[in-house]
Write an enzyme that holds these catalytic residues in place. Structure first.
Site, PDB file in Angstrom:
ATOM      1  N   GLU A 197       0.871  -1.166   0.000  1.00  0.00           N
ATOM      2  CA  GLU A 197       0.000   0.000   0.000  1.00  0.00           C
ATOM      3  C   GLU A 197       0.912   1.220   0.000  1.00  0.00           C
ATOM      4  O   GLU A 197       1.807   1.314   0.849  1.00  0.00           O
ATOM      5  CB  GLU A 197      -0.880  -0.007   1.262  1.00  0.00           C
ATOM      6  CG  GLU A 197      -1.920   1.074   1.197  1.00  0.00           C
ATOM      7  CD  GLU A 197      -2.793   1.146   2.447  1.00  0.00           C
ATOM      8  OE1 GLU A 197      -2.752   0.216   3.275  1.00  0.00           O
ATOM      9  OE2 GLU A 197      -3.503   2.160   2.573  1.00  0.00           O
ATOM     10  N   ARG A 200       4.829 -12.873   9.650  1.00  0.00           N
ATOM     11  CA  ARG A 200       5.560 -11.640   9.358  1.00  0.00           C
ATOM     12  C   ARG A 200       6.872 -11.613  10.133  1.00  0.00           C
ATOM     13  O   ARG A 200       7.060 -12.335  11.096  1.00  0.00           O
ATOM     14  CB  ARG A 200       4.719 -10.400   9.604  1.00  0.00           C
ATOM     15  CG  ARG A 200       4.189 -10.163  10.992  1.00  0.00           C
ATOM     16  CD  ARG A 200       3.584  -8.752  11.120  1.00  0.00           C
ATOM     17  NE  ARG A 200       2.566  -8.467  10.117  1.00  0.00           N
ATOM     18  CZ  ARG A 200       2.536  -7.330   9.409  1.00  0.00           C
ATOM     19  NH1 ARG A 200       3.428  -6.383   9.580  1.00  0.00           N
ATOM     20  NH2 ARG A 200       1.580  -7.122   8.535  1.00  0.00           N
ATOM     21  N   LYS A 252       4.249   0.590   9.573  1.00  0.00           N
ATOM     22  CA  LYS A 252       4.383   1.867   8.882  1.00  0.00           C
ATOM     23  C   LYS A 252       3.730   3.008   9.647  1.00  0.00           C
ATOM     24  O   LYS A 252       4.171   4.139   9.564  1.00  0.00           O
ATOM     25  CB  LYS A 252       3.731   1.765   7.495  1.00  0.00           C
ATOM     26  CG  LYS A 252       4.642   1.173   6.457  1.00  0.00           C
ATOM     27  CD  LYS A 252       3.997   1.209   5.098  1.00  0.00           C
ATOM     28  CE  LYS A 252       2.953   0.125   4.964  1.00  0.00           C
ATOM     29  NZ  LYS A 252       2.426  -0.029   3.607  1.00  0.00           N
TER      30      LYS A 252
HETATM   31  P1  ATP Z   1       2.607  -2.342   8.032  1.00  0.00           P
HETATM   32  O1  ATP Z   1       1.856  -3.102   9.075  1.00  0.00           O
HETATM   33  O2  ATP Z   1       4.072  -2.237   8.288  1.00  0.00           O
HETATM   34  O3  ATP Z   1       1.980  -1.031   7.697  1.00  0.00           O
HETATM   35  P2  ATP Z   1       1.336  -3.542   5.881  1.00  0.00           P
HETATM   36  O4  ATP Z   1       1.082  -4.983   5.878  1.00  0.00           O
HETATM   37  O5  ATP Z   1       0.182  -2.663   6.152  1.00  0.00           O
HETATM   38  O6  ATP Z   1       2.568  -3.259   6.795  1.00  0.00           O
HETATM   39  P3  ATP Z   1       1.556  -3.351   3.093  1.00  0.00           P
HETATM   40  O7  ATP Z   1       2.033  -2.231   2.261  1.00  0.00           O
HETATM   41  O8  ATP Z   1       0.130  -3.705   3.031  1.00  0.00           O
HETATM   42  O9  ATP Z   1       1.966  -3.034   4.570  1.00  0.00           O
HETATM   43  O10 ATP Z   1       2.455  -4.626   2.866  1.00  0.00           O
HETATM   44  C1  ATP Z   1       2.749  -5.158   1.598  1.00  0.00           C
HETATM   45  C2  ATP Z   1       3.099  -6.603   1.767  1.00  0.00           C
HETATM   46  O11 ATP Z   1       4.183  -6.771   2.666  1.00  0.00           O
HETATM   47  C3  ATP Z   1       1.934  -7.376   2.339  1.00  0.00           C
HETATM   48  O12 ATP Z   1       1.765  -8.563   1.586  1.00  0.00           O
HETATM   49  C4  ATP Z   1       2.340  -7.648   3.748  1.00  0.00           C
HETATM   50  O13 ATP Z   1       1.785  -8.842   4.203  1.00  0.00           O
HETATM   51  C5  ATP Z   1       3.857  -7.705   3.655  1.00  0.00           C
HETATM   52  N1  ATP Z   1       4.472  -7.332   4.934  1.00  0.00           N
HETATM   53  C6  ATP Z   1       4.290  -6.200   5.639  1.00  0.00           C
HETATM   54  N2  ATP Z   1       4.970  -6.231   6.798  1.00  0.00           N
HETATM   55  C7  ATP Z   1       5.632  -7.416   6.832  1.00  0.00           C
HETATM   56  C8  ATP Z   1       6.507  -8.055   7.771  1.00  0.00           C
HETATM   57  N3  ATP Z   1       6.854  -7.473   8.904  1.00  0.00           N
HETATM   58  N4  ATP Z   1       6.985  -9.277   7.457  1.00  0.00           N
HETATM   59  C9  ATP Z   1       6.646  -9.869   6.300  1.00  0.00           C
HETATM   60  N5  ATP Z   1       5.829  -9.333   5.388  1.00  0.00           N
HETATM   61  C10 ATP Z   1       5.311  -8.122   5.630  1.00  0.00           C
HETATM   62 MG    MG Z   2      -1.534  -3.252   4.796  1.00  0.00          MG
END
Ligand code: ATP
Ligand code: MG
Length: 564
Positions: free
Chosen positions: A34, A260, A270
């Protein structure tokens, strides 16, 4: 499948599917960030997994911006994400997509559900929706709008799109099962009304699809075969499958969840990273203390080290906490191989070699890497006045102090053996101001007598030739947490991360001296400063100033031994 056996449980699943002849043999994954922040080391795990699986099975991986939530998204993030994925070493070729490109098709999918009586426009307020939702032990209650006719729903949904209703006043919901044990199936919201400027579609839309609706559809539109996501989406999988089963689609992707990455001393979400940036608690998204890829890059991390780290931590189905030292181990190993050795004095102490001719200078040959002669040599200037590290001299040394002290001998790296004959002290501060030594001209490094043994070897720079530099030393941004049960770690970290900010996470050393060969250093280039660690020339530094970020310290067993 290329290479050896499956590297993780996801590759095992895929390789079994292929053996059983499931699907059409094609493997297609995607990385779906995102664009609401910069990528962090957790994303690197997902990138390595998604692109890695594709590579291994001769498939392809898309980069897709999951930009269905206009309020927090920005093109700055879109650009940084592409830069970071490329920097990590992955290539989506021409397959760059945006969920927002599918807004028309997603809207069509909603119409299809309405026509099948599988979706309805609901007028309940947010508060009422919560009340109707039920609890873990109690079924929810059906919305009074649930039995609207197809015609009525089509009309209301079209008017939602046309902007006739206020934000939040109506939603489109799937008609699934208010009694389901899985909350995600209790008539989940598919579309909401939201007047917000979208970074790509502007004000064209005032209704936006929810993630749980847009994501499976986007996957299917792109022909994704395996939709890899983190564990918190496990409970959403039945809804993912419901959407795929109830809309006419060219492909039926399969969602597989993995754990994760959590790292000690690190806030990964984020949301919190953005807070650090916005509140000025760090110097931007690429602050070298940030766990973002841009921060790690500025700190001096290499993509190779990060990929190696992602390989080593593996991919599993249960959450765990990885020690930050493992990441440091990976970068140390990589930099040990590739970083040229140089000398820099972080806390300079003036040293005069009394028996070295005043006007003389000589250029000594120094190897750039002790193990790789192919990395060449460089010329180091030597002269009567040099600087050594302040902590390498003790007027009154403790036992086993193998550095410089009155009467003691050390070798100057790549140069001569010197013996301390005197020192002066600043009476007001009590600090040593100057050390005096004699050198033994017979002991030049590489010469016949150079083999004479002394216990300590010091790094140094020639006063007349050294360049001024600033060096920045970093510690963890976040202090270690109290041990907490795994499931709570993320919450816990989130709740009190500001109280755990390390007040000493950066130290600016503004009067360092580095050897003159570093005048040619390019921003982003990496060096080992002998005995001081691995450093990277700051990428943001103005060209007239040398600023080095310490990437990681050396495992300095020598310093430890000296302290005892
Ligand atoms: P955050 O919680 O840090 O905001 P998010 O999941 O909202 O992360 P996205 O931009 O939606 O952020 O993430 C893109 C991809 O990266 C998704 O498929 C998500 O599952 C993966 N991802 C995010 N954080 C992690 C992590 N700590 N370990 C592994 N994969 C991750
Ligand atoms: Mg997300």
């Amino acid at each position: 499948m290329t290479n050896s056996g499956p590297a993780n449980f996801i590759e095992s699943i895929i390789s079994d599917e292929l053996k059983e002849g499931k699907g059409d043999g094609r493997i297609h994954t995607r990385f779906p960030p995102e664009p609401n922040g910069y990528l962090h080391i957790g994303h690197a795990k997902s990138i390595c997994l998604n692109f890695g699986v594709a590579q291994r099975f001769d498939g392809v991986c898309n980069l897709r911006f999951d930009d269905t939530n206009p309020s927090k998204e920005d093109t700055e993030y879109v650009e940084s994400i592409q830069e970071d994925v490329r920097w990590l070493g992955f290539d989506w070729q021409e397959r760059l997509f945006y969920a927002s490109d599918y807004f028309d098709r997603i809207y069509e999918a909603a119409l299809e559900l309405i026509r099948q009586e599988k979706a309805f426009v609901c007028d309940l307020t947010a508060q009422e929706m919560r009340e109707y939702r039920g609890t873990l032990t109690e079924a929810g209650k059906e919305s009074p709008c649930r039995e609207r006719t197809v015609a009525e729903n089509l009309d209301l949904f079209a008017r939602m799109k046309a902007g006739e209703f206020a934000d939040g006043s109506r939603v489109l919901r799937a008609k699934i099962d208010m009694a389901s044990a899985n909350f995600n199936l209790r008539d989940p919201v598919l579309y909401r009304i939201l007047r917000a400027d979208h970074h790509r579609t502007g004000d064209h839309w005032c209704i936006y699809p929810m993630y749980d609706f847009a994501h499976p559809l986007s996957d299917a539109f792109e022909g994704i075969t395996h939709s890899l996501c983190t564990l918190e989406f496990e409970d959403h999988r039945p809804l993912y499958d419901w959407v795929i089963a109830n809309v006419s689609l060219p492909c039926r992707p399969r969602q597989i969840e993995f754990a994760r990455l959590n790292l000690t001393n690190t806030i990964m979400s984020k949301r919190y990273l953005r807070q650090l940036v916005e509140e000025g608690l760090v110097d931007g998204w690429d602050d070298p203390r940030m766990p973002t890829l841009s921060g790690l890059r500025r700190r001096g991390y290499t993509p190779e080290a990060i990929r190696d780290f992602c390989d080593r931590i593996g991919v599993a189905k249960s959450n765990s906490l990885v020690d930050f030292q493992m990441l440091e181990h990976c970068i140390r190993e990589d930099l040990n191989r590739r970083a040229a050795r140089t000398m820099a004095v972080l806390h300079p102490l003036r040293l005069v070699i009394d028996n070295y001719p005043e006007a003389q200078e000589e250029w000594l040959e120094a190897e750039n890497h002790p193990e790789y002669p192919e990395m060449g040599t460089r010329q180091l200037p030597f002269s009567r006045v040099i600087y050594i590290e302040r902590e390498d001299f003790a007027a009154d040394p403790p036992k086993k102090f193998f550095r410089l002290a009155p009467g003691q001998e050390v070798r100057l790296k790549n140069a001569y053996i010197i013996r301390c004959v005197d020192y002066t002290k600043d009476e007001s501060s009590g600090e040593i101001s100057e050390v005096h030594c004699l050198y033994d001209p017979e002991t030049r490094s590489g010469s016949a007598n150079s083999g004479r043994k002394v216990k300590g070897t010091l790094h140094w720079v020639s006063a007349a030739h050294a360049l001024p530099a600033e060096v920045r030393l970093y510690e963890h941004l976040i202090l270690a947490e109290e041990p907490t049960p795994e499931e709570e770690q993320e919450d816990q970290a989130a709740a009190d991360f500001k109280s755990r900010l390390n007040p000493a996470s950066v130290q600016y050393l503004t009067s360092c001296l580095v050897e003159p060969s570093l005048a040619a250093a390019q921003p982003g280039s990496r060096y080992q400063f002998l005995r001081n660690g691995y450093f990277c020339l700051d990428q943001g530094a103005a060209s007239d100033r040398l600023i080095f970020n310490r990437t990681v310290s050396l495992r300095d067993s020598w310093a430890k031994a000296a302290k005892t």
